[in-house]
Design a protein around this motif. Structure first.
Motif, PDB file in Angstrom:
ATOM      1  N   SER A  90      43.662  40.445  44.012  1.00 51.98           N
ATOM      2  CA  SER A  90      43.049  40.619  42.695  1.00 51.98           C
ATOM      3  C   SER A  90      44.038  41.264  41.717  1.00 51.98           C
ATOM      4  O   SER A  90      44.139  40.846  40.561  1.00 51.98           O
ATOM      5  N   GLN A  93      46.689  38.662  40.813  1.00 51.92           N
ATOM      6  CA  GLN A  93      46.118  37.664  39.910  1.00 51.92           C
ATOM      7  C   GLN A  93      46.033  38.229  38.495  1.00 51.92           C
ATOM      8  O   GLN A  93      46.381  37.558  37.521  1.00 51.92           O
ATOM      9  N   HIS A  94      45.584  39.454  38.375  1.00 46.07           N
ATOM     10  CA  HIS A  94      45.456  40.094  37.060  1.00 46.07           C
ATOM     11  C   HIS A  94      46.826  40.290  36.405  1.00 46.07           C
ATOM     12  O   HIS A  94      46.994  40.048  35.207  1.00 46.07           O
ATOM     13  N   ARG A  98      48.739  34.672  39.027  1.00 43.98           N
ATOM     14  CA  ARG A  98      48.775  33.899  40.270  1.00 43.98           C
ATOM     15  C   ARG A  98      48.746  34.859  41.461  1.00 43.98           C
ATOM     16  O   ARG A  98      49.137  36.011  41.349  1.00 43.98           O
ATOM     17  N   ALA A  99      48.252  34.320  42.577  1.00 45.47           N
ATOM     18  CA  ALA A  99      48.218  35.104  43.809  1.00 45.47           C
ATOM     19  C   ALA A  99      48.167  34.119  44.975  1.00 45.47           C
ATOM     20  O   ALA A  99      47.619  33.032  44.840  1.00 45.47           O
ATOM     21  N   GLU A 101      46.484  32.679  47.346  1.00 49.34           N
ATOM     22  CA  GLU A 101      45.081  32.628  47.761  1.00 49.34           C
ATOM     23  C   GLU A 101      44.889  32.185  49.201  1.00 49.34           C
ATOM     24  O   GLU A 101      43.821  32.400  49.775  1.00 49.34           O
TER      25      GLU A 101
END
Length: 176
Positions: A90, A93-94, A98-99, A101
């Protein structure tokens, strides 16, 4: 039933105190990866610290959370994590948009995640938590949205004494 339980939520919301009580009750507890990264970086003069290089900090936190997950699989009985993989994802991503997943699919905790809500009356900064309550609340809001997006149910912990919070969790999990 998945025995790997996450307690996440607002910084300064009482998670670490709750986990100390769970540990004293004889349960396995995994300390917060972010705090351990801060301690390690400060010990050797590193810069993967949230106030210096947030992305490097989050990448190290994610790696440590994955290591913790793998190690916890071998433990008997329930395991309680002070934050975990989704917290780091999270944050990434913030920060970056992107992260990875795939980590959320590969490493699955118990379906219900316990969230410690913002609790201004007990919030404190310290050497590893330098951000203010407003930033902590914004992080909580992101996590409260992220866990369901990754397929978890969230249960907000009541703002009650730590013994009552402990009983709440153990009763929910049918452990006490």
């Amino acid at each position: 039933m998945n025995k790997l339980n996450v307690i996440s939520g607002c910084s300064g919301g009482g998670k670490s105190t709750l986990l100390k009580v769970l540990k004293a009750c004889g349960h396995h507890v995994v300390e917060e990866p972010g705090r351990r990264v801060v301690e390690a970086e400060e010990a050797h003069g590193g810069d993967a610290l949230p106030w210096l290089d947030m992305e490097a900090f989050l990448q190290r936190t994610l790696s440590l959370a994955i290591e913790d997950f793998e190690a916890a699989r071998a433990l008997a009985g329930p395991v309680f994590f002070d934050r975990g993989i989704i917290d780091a994802l999270s944050g990434l991503q913030h920060l970056t948009g992107r992260a990875p997943e795939d980590a959320a699919r590969l490493y699955r905790y118990a379906e219900t995640v316990f969230l410690a809500p913002p609790w201004p009356e007990i919030y404190e900064t310290d050497s590893a938590r330098k951000h203010g309550l407003d930033e902590a609340v914004a992080e909580y809001d992101r996590l409260a949205a992220a866990f369901p997006e990754f397929g978890y149910r969230t249960q907000v912990l009541p703002k009650v004494a730590v013994a009552d919070r402990t009983d709440h969790i153990l009763s929910t999990l049918q452990l006490g």
